[in-house]
Motif scaffolding. Sequence first.
Motif, PDB file in Angstrom:
ATOM      1  N   ASP A 161       0.919  -1.123  -0.099  1.00  0.00           N
ATOM      2  CA  ASP A 161       0.022  -0.033   0.009  1.00  0.00           C
ATOM      3  C   ASP A 161       0.800   1.337   0.029  1.00  0.00           C
ATOM      4  O   ASP A 161       0.525   2.462   0.732  1.00  0.00           O
ATOM      5  CB  ASP A 161      -0.924  -0.037   1.266  1.00  0.00           C
ATOM      6  N   LEU A 162       1.939   1.202  -0.779  1.00  0.00           N
ATOM      7  CA  LEU A 162       2.782   2.396  -0.673  1.00  0.00           C
ATOM      8  C   LEU A 162       2.245   3.525  -1.349  1.00  0.00           C
ATOM      9  O   LEU A 162       1.512   3.436  -2.501  1.00  0.00           O
ATOM     10  CB  LEU A 162       4.198   1.887  -1.491  1.00  0.00           C
ATOM     11  N   GLY A 163       2.378   4.649  -0.743  1.00  0.00           N
ATOM     12  CA  GLY A 163       1.469   5.904  -1.262  1.00  0.00           C
ATOM     13  C   GLY A 163       0.416   6.225  -0.762  1.00  0.00           C
ATOM     14  O   GLY A 163      -0.233   7.191  -1.063  1.00  0.00           O
ATOM     15  N   SER A 164      -0.366   5.364  -0.025  1.00  0.00           N
ATOM     16  CA  SER A 164      -1.690   5.234   0.381  1.00  0.00           C
ATOM     17  C   SER A 164      -1.922   6.402   1.604  1.00  0.00           C
ATOM     18  O   SER A 164      -0.787   6.994   2.141  1.00  0.00           O
ATOM     19  CB  SER A 164      -1.974   3.874   0.815  1.00  0.00           C
ATOM     20  N   GLY A 165      -3.008   6.447   1.792  1.00  0.00           N
ATOM     21  CA  GLY A 165      -3.476   7.132   3.119  1.00  0.00           C
ATOM     22  C   GLY A 165      -2.474   6.727   4.588  1.00  0.00           C
ATOM     23  O   GLY A 165      -2.214   7.529   5.201  1.00  0.00           O
ATOM     24  N   TYR A 166      -2.610   5.281   4.390  1.00  0.00           N
ATOM     25  CA  TYR A 166      -1.812   4.619   5.551  1.00  0.00           C
ATOM     26  C   TYR A 166      -0.411   5.027   5.498  1.00  0.00           C
ATOM     27  O   TYR A 166       0.232   5.573   6.541  1.00  0.00           O
ATOM     28  CB  TYR A 166      -2.221   3.451   5.704  1.00  0.00           C
ATOM     29  N   TRP A 167      -0.022   4.908   4.522  1.00  0.00           N
ATOM     30  CA  TRP A 167       1.490   5.060   4.179  1.00  0.00           C
ATOM     31  C   TRP A 167       1.802   6.605   4.520  1.00  0.00           C
ATOM     32  O   TRP A 167       2.778   6.932   5.325  1.00  0.00           O
ATOM     33  CB  TRP A 167       1.969   5.177   2.720  1.00  0.00           C
ATOM     34  N   LEU A 168       1.089   7.747   3.841  1.00  0.00           N
ATOM     35  CA  LEU A 168       1.282   9.164   4.230  1.00  0.00           C
ATOM     36  C   LEU A 168       1.130   9.353   5.890  1.00  0.00           C
ATOM     37  O   LEU A 168       2.009  10.256   6.142  1.00  0.00           O
ATOM     38  CB  LEU A 168       0.072   9.826   3.352  1.00  0.00           C
ATOM     39  N   GLY A 169       0.330   8.813   6.348  1.00  0.00           N
ATOM     40  CA  GLY A 169       0.038   9.142   7.869  1.00  0.00           C
ATOM     41  C   GLY A 169       1.265   8.433   8.703  1.00  0.00           C
ATOM     42  O   GLY A 169       1.742   9.152   9.457  1.00  0.00           O
TER      43      GLY A 169
END
Length: 335
Positions: A149-157
């Motif tokens: 999930d690279l670049g995702s909302g989770y990744w950003l957070g």
Amino acid sequence: MITALLALDIGGSTSRATLVDMAGNCLGQGKSRGGNPGSNPPDQAAAAIIAAAEAAVADAGVPLNIVVALLAMAGPNVNAARTRIEAAFRALGLSGPLVFSGDLNALLPSVTAATSGYCVVCGTGAGAVRVRDGEIERVADAAGWLLGDLGSGYWLGHQAAIAITAALEGRGPETALTKAILGALDIPLTGERAFDGRPLPLRLLIDAIYAMPPIELAKFAPLVIANRDDAVAAGLLAQSERYLLADFQQVFNPGMPGPVVLAGGIAAHLTGLPAAIAQVMRTAGHEPDIRLSGDGSVGAAVLALRHQGVTVDEAMLIAIAASVKARAAKAITPA
């Protein structure tokens, strides 16, 4: 008794259930918390899915013969809870099969009747798929927060939390994200020291982060977007775009022109991504057809109708979307 199809669009933060008849008219809607079993405990995920379906049936308010229940679901297969979900759906009037589909399958039909094309999603999770004749043919990432999930909302957070930890320790650049995220957690930015010698705000941040389910780090993604003029936030968003472009390049077949659907709450804020994807397509000799996704509930309803052998053309898709939108507007209109 009305014949109905139950379609569920199940994500990491929200589960939505939609009942339609065989013509695609919306009969009822329901909503609950996230039912993705990869980011929620299995029992909690199953409870959310069931609650959304129960709310849709209650909204319909009439006896139903539900001939299929299709779950367009993010995350790993929910086989562990399948028996519980099926029993609950039978009690709601399900007479036909329970069908599982990936949530990415619902993206293309949310906005186009085309059965072949591409979907690039960046919400809580992230990835890209190539769809041919209504079936996913190739996937890049979309592997969940533990594996990708690279670049995702989770990744950003997650990356934002790492960045402000470094900033508070003095080993990373200062960033506006520090004040933004500490404020969201009600942590005062003071010069005090904690019992372990760390800056007190950092100690409290660490405690707060480890007290929440990991997937909830995605709630910091809007703060990254809101502070995109900050150098650290801008760098994270630029990296997110690079990851999503790489995902698209991995699934792109130069012989298949599109359309390309961009989906997820973060995708619309990756302002450089559409142009980058368009350049890839032009290089392959295609005129880009890039669209923002529609309502995932509409896509799930289309999948349920197709499962029952209904051909959904552009006119019918427009009618389904209008019916779902009208039902939602009716639900929130004050009495």
